[in-house]
Write a protein that holds these residues in place. Structure first.
Motif, PDB file in Angstrom:
ATOM      1  N   ASN A 144       0.822  -1.205   0.000  1.00 34.12           N
ATOM      2  CA  ASN A 144       0.000   0.000   0.000  1.00 34.12           C
ATOM      3  C   ASN A 144       0.858   1.257   0.000  1.00 34.12           C
ATOM      4  O   ASN A 144       0.572   2.233  -0.710  1.00 34.12           O
ATOM      5  CB  ASN A 144      -0.931   0.007   1.213  1.00 34.12           C
ATOM      6  CG  ASN A 144      -1.857   1.192   1.217  1.00 34.12           C
ATOM      7  OD1 ASN A 144      -2.688   1.361   0.332  1.00 34.12           O
ATOM      8  ND2 ASN A 144      -1.707   2.053   2.218  1.00 34.12           N
ATOM      9  N   GLU A 146      -5.145   0.327   5.937  1.00 35.46           N
ATOM     10  CA  GLU A 146      -4.476   0.637   4.676  1.00 35.46           C
ATOM     11  C   GLU A 146      -5.455   1.121   3.613  1.00 35.46           C
ATOM     12  O   GLU A 146      -5.099   1.911   2.746  1.00 35.46           O
ATOM     13  CB  GLU A 146      -3.701  -0.583   4.182  1.00 35.46           C
ATOM     14  CG  GLU A 146      -2.547  -0.980   5.088  1.00 35.46           C
ATOM     15  CD  GLU A 146      -1.611   0.181   5.377  1.00 35.46           C
ATOM     16  OE1 GLU A 146      -1.191   0.866   4.431  1.00 35.46           O
ATOM     17  OE2 GLU A 146      -1.317   0.421   6.558  1.00 35.46           O
ATOM     18  N   LEU A 195      -5.025   4.498   1.552  1.00 29.12           N
ATOM     19  CA  LEU A 195      -5.044   4.459   0.096  1.00 29.12           C
ATOM     20  C   LEU A 195      -6.086   5.433  -0.461  1.00 29.12           C
ATOM     21  O   LEU A 195      -5.825   6.128  -1.457  1.00 29.12           O
ATOM     22  CB  LEU A 195      -5.342   3.037  -0.382  1.00 29.12           C
ATOM     23  CG  LEU A 195      -5.375   2.837  -1.899  1.00 29.12           C
ATOM     24  CD1 LEU A 195      -4.035   3.198  -2.513  1.00 29.12           C
ATOM     25  CD2 LEU A 195      -5.770   1.399  -2.239  1.00 29.12           C
TER      26      LEU A 195
END
Length: 547
Positions: free
Chosen positions: A12, A147, A151
């Motif tokens: 990520n 994550e 993102l």
């Protein structure tokens, strides 16, 4: 599973870094350098005081929730504290703006600079509110959800910056792109929070006091760290001009992908060391740290040495107007390597139950960095002649401070765990240096200027570096098997799907056991097979020997 969490975080962060590099490329090419510097200063100015919006309470929240305290009371209490702290931060930043303009009689960069500061303040307010959900997910070890939030913010912010750059806008519009990313992450976090039916109870005053008892001792090291991380940009603006700030900003952003790798490993090293220490297995503690440092150096050294060998063409990819940033990029690449080792040894020391030791090192780094910035950045201060190195001085101050901090935590690690210096780790900078010298020799005949030429040189360098380590027997089949196991896309997809759906990982267990049997058939796959056989997130018995 721990290795898979590391891989997910690194993947990520790698994706976020790629998006960030594209956004930075458009920003530096299409937005005036002075305006980029004004934005960097505005961000650093607010970030300098952003610690008032947390004061260590996020760490306290993670601790209390992970200890099994009433989740509803924890979330309700944390929510009330974070709202209060965020409002306090807003008031303090506004007061700082008044002092900057009316006491120090300094300019924030005109109307655009002032507006950028206000918008960035709004952005940090959104982030602090989002962190109510984020740290709750962290306490519940929901890595995939964490994550996904990062993102979402990276994607929206990067796309926003690219659009702003194409339209040739300035620092105000770039700041709004950050706000858009923060809101995207906040909305996603709130949606997942509601979907998974996390409870919220009325704030408990007794629990808030417990939070404060844990958080306030941390606030000194946290605040000094935040101040040290942002003082450089503010000082460069104070004693020089936005163009110098832009040089430093570009170099910092360019080396961030290198820095993020050690962060990903350290996030999992800490609980792994804690588990081994609780069982009295100090040999495993030493092995965990030794392997973590080995693989970190194996991954990062060739990239760092490549940047050191070719800083000018790398900077030129962003914009020819940032040529003065090349020495800064070289210095910060060395910093990224040393900082990574510092973070990993700090994770070991914390896992051994000595957070005060790492706090002392962090405070030392922060104070030393601030003092060295005052010595290295300005030409003079109160009539006393100084070095006047501007952004290069800021980079040197950062490098010197982290080197001292690394020495402190390494000595502490040796004293607490008996860890010794692994002499073979020197093979990595040796191989990196030979790789850089070989590439520089080739560059006398064909110098890389374009991005595809740099990529070709980097791939050639990685081949040279890997070949040297193979000849020296520092990389072998076991290392390649481990990398293959922890990056298996099938198991990663199952892990992400189940965590996002907030259900058990029975499918992951079944698939993991099958993959484990396959890996167990490998000639030297005992450790790797154990990792692949690791049960789902709600299970246990994970192999943590290989990070």
């Amino acid at each position: 599973m721990h290795s898979r969490k590391i891989t997910l975080i690194m993947a990520n962060q790698a994706l976020g870094s790629v998006l960030g590099m594209f956004a930075l490329l458009f920003m530096t090419r299409y937005i005036d350098k002075t305006e980029v510097g004004l934005f960097a200063f505005a961000f650093g100015f607010v970030a300098l005081l952003s610690f008032f919006g947390d004061m260590g309470f996020s760490q306290a929240h993670v601790k209390k929730v992970s200890e099994g305290r009433d989740l509803g009371e924890c979330i309700g209490s944390f929510l009330a504290v974070k709202v209060f702290l965020t409002l306090s931060m807003i008031g303090i930043v506004l007061a700082a703006v008044w002092v900057w303009e009316h006491v120090l009689h300094k300019d924030l960069g005109g109307a655009a600079g002032l507006m950028a500061v206000m918008i960035i303040l709004f952005y940090f307010s959104v982030v602090h509110l989002k962190n109510i959900f984020l740290y709750t997910f962290q306490a519940r070890i929901k890595t995939a959800i964490q994550e996904s939030l990062n993102l979402a913010e990276n994607v929206v912010r990067s796309v926003g910056i690219i659009v702003v750059a194409i339209l040739a806008k300035g620092p105000v519009e770039v700041a709004w792109a950050y706000v858009a990313g923060g809101f995207a992450s906040l909305i996603l976090a709130a949606s997942i929070f509601v979907k998974h039916r996390y409870p919220i109870s009325r704030p408990n005053l007794r629990l808030v006091r417990e939070y404060a008892v844990f958080a306030l001792p941390l606030s000194l090291s946290i605040s000094l760290t935040v101040i040290a991380l942002n003082t450089d940009k503010v000082m460069i603006q104070l004693f020089w001009n936005p163009d110098h700030v832009a040089n430093y900003f570009l170099s910092q952003k360019a080396v961030f992908p290198l820095i993020s790798v050690s962060t990903a490993v350290a996030m999992v090293l800490f609980p792994a060391v804690s588990s081994a220490h609780s069982m009295g297995n100090m040999e495993k503690v030493r092995d965990l740290t030794r392997n973590a440092v080995k693989y970190f150096l194996m991954l990062l050294t060739p990239v760092a040495f490549f940047v050191i060998a070719f800083p000018a063409p790398i900077i030129h990819l962003f914009s020819a107007g940032y040529g003065d940033a090349a020495p800064v990029l070289m210095i910060l690449s060395i910093y990224a390597l040393i900082r990574g080792c510092f973070v990993l040894y700090s994770g070991q020391v914390n896992g051994l139950g000595h957070p005060k030791t790492t706090a002392k090192a962090t405070i030392t780094i922060s104070l030393l960095n601030i003092v060295l910035n005052l010595m290295f950045i300005p030409k003079s201060l109160f009539g006393v002649p100084l070095l006047g190195l501007a952004e290069k001085g800021a980079a040197l101050a950062t490098l010197t401070a982290i080197f001292v901090g690394f020495g402190m935590v390494f000595i502490a690690s040796r004293r607490l765990s008996g860890s010794t210096f692994r002499a073979r780790n020197l093979l990595h900078p040796l191989a990196g240096g030979l790789m850089a010298c070989t590439l520089l020799s080739i560059s006398h005949f064909y110098y890389p200027h374009r991005i595809y030429e740099l990529i070709g040189f980097l791939l050639l360098g990685l081949g040279i570096y890997g070949g040297i380590l193979a000849v020296l027997r520092e990389i072998g089949k076991e290392d390649l098997s481990l990398l293959t196991a922890v990056t298996d896309p099938r198991l990663m997809a199952i892990y992400i799907r189940d965590e996002m759906a907030n259900r058990g990982t029975e499918a992951g267990k079944e698939e993991g056991e099958r993959a484990g049997r396959e890996e167990g058939k490998e000639e030297d796959g005992s450790d790797v097979g154990a990792e692949a056989r690791g049960k789902g997130e709600d299970g246990g018995n994970h192999s943590e020997d290989n990070l």
